[in-house]
Design a protein around this motif. Sequence first.
Motif, short mmCIF file in Angstrom:
data_model
loop_
_atom_site.label_atom_id
_atom_site.label_comp_id
_atom_site.label_asym_id
_atom_site.label_seq_id
_atom_site.Cartn_x
_atom_site.Cartn_y
_atom_site.Cartn_z
N HIS A 8 47.36 35.14 43.94
CA HIS A 8 46.57 34.33 43.02
C HIS A 8 46.84 34.72 41.57
O HIS A 8 47.22 35.86 41.28
CB HIS A 8 45.10 34.49 43.45
CG HIS A 8 44.14 34.87 42.40
ND1 HIS A 8 43.65 33.97 41.49
CD2 HIS A 8 43.55 36.05 42.12
CE1 HIS A 8 42.79 34.59 40.71
NE2 HIS A 8 42.72 35.84 41.04
N PRO B 72 36.35 32.46 46.49
CA PRO B 72 36.57 33.84 46.90
C PRO B 72 35.36 34.72 46.65
O PRO B 72 34.62 34.53 45.68
CB PRO B 72 37.74 34.29 46.01
CG PRO B 72 37.63 33.44 44.79
CD PRO B 72 36.94 32.16 45.18
N ASP C 181 40.46 29.79 38.88
CA ASP C 181 39.82 31.09 38.65
C ASP C 181 38.58 30.93 37.78
O ASP C 181 38.21 31.84 37.04
CB ASP C 181 40.79 32.11 38.04
CG ASP C 181 40.40 33.56 38.36
OD1 ASP C 181 39.52 33.77 39.21
OD2 ASP C 181 40.96 34.47 37.73
N HIS D 85 35.27 30.77 41.23
CA HIS D 85 34.05 31.55 41.46
C HIS D 85 32.84 30.69 41.08
O HIS D 85 32.10 31.03 40.17
CB HIS D 85 34.09 32.85 40.66
CG HIS D 85 35.23 33.75 41.03
ND1 HIS D 85 35.16 34.63 42.09
CD2 HIS D 85 36.48 33.87 40.52
CE1 HIS D 85 36.33 35.28 42.20
NE2 HIS D 85 37.14 34.83 41.26
N HIS E 294 40.95 28.47 44.10
CA HIS E 294 40.34 29.75 43.70
C HIS E 294 39.35 29.51 42.57
O HIS E 294 39.75 29.39 41.41
CB HIS E 294 41.45 30.71 43.24
CG HIS E 294 41.00 32.14 43.09
ND1 HIS E 294 41.52 33.16 43.85
CD2 HIS E 294 40.10 32.71 42.26
CE1 HIS E 294 40.96 34.31 43.49
NE2 HIS E 294 40.09 34.06 42.51
N GLU F 151 38.53 37.90 47.50
CA GLU F 151 39.86 38.26 47.15
C GLU F 151 40.07 39.76 47.32
O GLU F 151 39.15 40.55 47.05
CB GLU F 151 40.20 37.79 45.73
CG GLU F 151 39.25 38.25 44.63
CD GLU F 151 39.60 37.59 43.28
OE1 GLU F 151 38.80 36.77 42.83
OE2 GLU F 151 40.67 37.91 42.72
ZN LIG Z 1 39.18 35.50 41.25
#
Ligand SMILES: [Zn+2]
Length: 277
Positions: free
Chosen positions: A175, A37, A226, A9, A7, A114
């Motif tokens: 997540h 995601p 993340d 970005h 996960h 997501e």
């Molecule tokens: Zn995220």
Amino acid sequence: MNWVDTHCHIDGEEFDTDRELVIERARKAGVSKLFVPAIDLATSQSIVDLCRQHSDYLYPMVGLHPEEVRADWRTQLSAIKSLLSPLSPVTSLPNRSPLAIASHLSPLIIAIGEVGLDFYWSREFEHEQMEALEQQVQWSVETRLPLMIHCRKAQNELVSILKRYAGELPGGVFHCFTGNELEAEQLLQFDRFVLGIGGVLTFKKSHLPEVLPAVVPLDRLVIETDSPYMAPVPMRGQRNEPAYTAHILQRLAQAYGVSEEEICQQTNANVARVFGV
Ligand SMILES: [Zn+2]
């Protein structure tokens, strides 16, 4: 030794000036794949394009994030859904040679995400969030793509929606798990799902180093950053990047009292089982 950041970005503007370097550092650190995601229609499209340029390393998801659910959510969803049937735009091309078709195929979309519920900042679109989630849960059932689920201050509502589809769902990730033992057990009742563990595990006051080994078997978790959020100690507060998963791996091994190699093997097997890659 290698592992997956499930996960990140990496498409975000935070990486616009040095994305290739960040990807290179991730490879060097031991990260074998990055899962990316989306949060809305625009990012669903741009992530598919970005992943096409790095097809051996970046893997896209498409979906509508709960914080992006607004009055136009139905329009967003129907456009995002069209990305899940990659061959449909090609039918309008005059010369449908195999090459033309291949060049229009989406890269392998590995998940719907997501998606989820977030009542932390606002409940303004509470009902819309729940409807949007349920539709995307139905896509997962239809396409057999797993779900990447974001949930904040809404676990009861999330669980009650998922329960309606529990027998049919192919699986997925909860997540950024940061909950307690009861919350972990409640999520793990969905037996094809795993928990995504990120930087919070390394924070000084985190209870995760005790909670996880107590109730989460090693075959029920995956590693994530993340990025650019949630940087682990000792990078806490800085921009996060996939290479920093090394710190999460280290802390997980410590918490479970096993080697980092074992965490890699287990989480890679979990990724393969849930995502098929
Ligand atoms: Zn995220």
